[in-house]
Design a protein around this motif. Sequence first.
Motif, PDB file in Angstrom:
ATOM      1  N   GLU A 239      33.633  26.630  37.639  1.00  0.00           N
ATOM      2  CA  GLU A 239      32.636  27.540  37.087  1.00  0.00           C
ATOM      3  C   GLU A 239      33.100  28.980  37.247  1.00  0.00           C
ATOM      4  N   ALA A 240      32.616  29.818  36.357  1.00  0.00           N
ATOM      5  CA  ALA A 240      32.948  31.238  36.442  1.00  0.00           C
ATOM      6  C   ALA A 240      32.078  31.898  37.492  1.00  0.00           C
ATOM      7  N   GLU A 241      32.738  32.600  38.398  1.00  0.00           N
ATOM      8  CA  GLU A 241      32.027  33.272  39.476  1.00  0.00           C
ATOM      9  C   GLU A 241      32.357  34.755  39.437  1.00  0.00           C
ATOM     10  N   PRO A 242      31.428  35.611  39.875  1.00  0.00           N
ATOM     11  CA  PRO A 242      31.754  37.036  39.938  1.00  0.00           C
ATOM     12  C   PRO A 242      32.926  37.253  40.876  1.00  0.00           C
ATOM     13  N   ARG A 243      33.908  38.000  40.420  1.00  0.00           N
ATOM     14  CA  ARG A 243      35.071  38.267  41.260  1.00  0.00           C
ATOM     15  C   ARG A 243      34.751  39.400  42.223  1.00  0.00           C
ATOM     16  N   PRO A 244      34.831  39.150  43.510  1.00  0.00           N
ATOM     17  CA  PRO A 244      34.582  40.225  44.457  1.00  0.00           C
ATOM     18  C   PRO A 244      35.732  41.211  44.457  1.00  0.00           C
ATOM     19  N   SER A 245      35.447  42.401  44.871  1.00  0.00           N
ATOM     20  CA  SER A 245      36.502  43.390  44.970  1.00  0.00           C
ATOM     21  C   SER A 245      37.458  42.986  46.085  1.00  0.00           C
ATOM     22  N   VAL A 246      38.671  43.521  46.015  1.00  0.00           N
ATOM     23  CA  VAL A 246      39.661  43.177  47.023  1.00  0.00           C
ATOM     24  C   VAL A 246      39.154  43.611  48.388  1.00  0.00           C
ATOM     25  N   SER A 247      39.029  42.638  49.274  1.00  0.00           N
ATOM     26  CA  SER A 247      38.461  42.933  50.577  1.00  0.00           C
ATOM     27  C   SER A 247      39.445  43.732  51.406  1.00  0.00           C
ATOM     28  N   GLU A 248      38.909  44.559  52.263  1.00  0.00           N
ATOM     29  CA  GLU A 248      39.757  45.287  53.180  1.00  0.00           C
ATOM     30  C   GLU A 248      40.330  44.303  54.191  1.00  0.00           C
ATOM     31  N   CYS A 249      41.412  44.693  54.813  1.00  0.00           N
ATOM     32  CA  CYS A 249      42.063  43.816  55.773  1.00  0.00           C
ATOM     33  C   CYS A 249      41.296  43.835  57.082  1.00  0.00           C
ATOM     34  N   LYS A 250      40.207  43.084  57.120  1.00  0.00           N
ATOM     35  CA  LYS A 250      39.379  43.011  58.311  1.00  0.00           C
ATOM     36  C   LYS A 250      39.996  42.044  59.304  1.00  0.00           C
ATOM     37  N   VAL A 251      40.034  42.446  60.551  1.00  0.00           N
ATOM     38  CA  VAL A 251      40.605  41.631  61.615  1.00  0.00           C
ATOM     39  C   VAL A 251      39.485  40.839  62.282  1.00  0.00           C
TER      40      VAL A 251
END
Length: 529
Positions: free
Chosen positions: A129-141
Amino acid sequence: MEDTAGSNPQSLGFTEKLKSWLSWSWTYVCFIWLGMVLIMIYVLWSPLKLQETLTSASVFLNTLTPKFYVALTGTSSLISGLILIFEWWYFRKYGTSFIEQVSVSHLRPLLGGVESSSTTGLFTSVNGEAEPRPSVSECKVWRNPLNLFRGAEYNRYTWVTGKEPLTYYDMNLSAQDHQTFFTGDTPQLRPEDAVMQKAWRERNPQARIRAAYQAIEMNHECAAAYVLLAEEEATTITEAERLFKKALAIAGKDINLLVYIKRRLAMCARKLGRIKEAVKMMRDLMKEFPLLGMLNIHENLLEALLELQAYADVQAVLSKYDDISLPKSATICYTSALLKARAVSDKFSPEAASRRGLSTAEMNAVEAIHRAVEFNPHVPKYLLEMKSLILPPEHILKRGDSEAVAYAFFHLQHWKRAEGALNLLHCTWEGTFRIIPYPLEKGHLFYPYPGCTETADRELLPSFHEVSVYPKKELPFFILFTAGLCSFTAMLAMLTHQFPELMGVFAKAVSTRNYTSKLNFCFELRSQV
């Protein structure tokens, strides 16, 4: 904004038509340009006296001295060298070519390179299914759910090898975690809590241990102090378990302390071979505190269940946490791939599969492996022992090399136990990179692969470990082209400086030949018209 666009469909249609026309015309722009140049030459041949101009230009070229060619080639070499230096600096800083970046940012939209508005921001989920593409996540540790014990495990590694398995950055993150986790919600710090806050910040292990004993002297029921001693002073898991049990008895109603201590006690039971007891403790903890899913206790549970070879229970846990709306991890993706691979790997043969094709079960297993590799492409090299393992850090970066190290350290034995699973992984994992669209920022099943993983992993992993990087930064075409141009012009400049007379004759011959061929072509064209 949407209403404005919807109320003026004519302007939107005109823009789309214009972009479509530009995209179409660009295909034939070279031929159109060539035709316009030839027509202009024909029309302006007599009024502008082009023949006399070309004749005078030929005479001018024949009168040029060798010094001119030395200066020309030297200047060209200098300019191309400056462009190369700038391109290389820009690539080192931003990871892309400046010329390429300008082309993509400003020229591509005019040439029809922008995706349709109906698909922008969408990506395909696992179920298609088509899903909203999230923005590129920050590199969270993230805190490593299976991090080792400093005194009983990390320090032993240091004693044997003389190397420090933890970086200062990693330990500093742990100190911040402990400060906020154990004393962050206290309205007013007690004296022993203030001592413990200072203890977590101490860089020297012995200073932390001394501060913990100081806090116990102030208050014999300081559970956080016993936690620190269990983590860092205890040299065996048995001793750490004893101190954690003592801390649990005096923890009271502090939820953060209770969750932390019970989890570590379950991990002690797992390491001491009491697997069923550890599984029960983890299940009870998840039932008692269902809202603490962010702590990823289910990853501890999955590893323990795999050790028991309770694959049905593993599948039940996965069905709850392997959901499109929940954040993924290497443990979730690769455990799912392991279960599907285990069902077919004992009879899998690459030769037989190439002859008859893949069965439905084999196709599901391969797709699960591709999905896992796309999420974290660093894991297979550790599972296949193409790269040596190290002790996992206390914090991991999802989709990074640190997460791959942490996963493979605990799960390699489970893959080895499933007959043929590593063979299936070996035969299929590299096929993932042919599926992922290019450029890689588009992604396939997951959000785009972040480009900041290398920097964060270098902070988390020790210096003696070679950090895996994906995608590898290949030199852009324009840098290679500029390097070739700079080398070529530098060679011409050197030859012209050493042999000015010979290079002058060569340049005149080339220019005269080009001029003659062009002139003949124009005469032929004019006679035909």
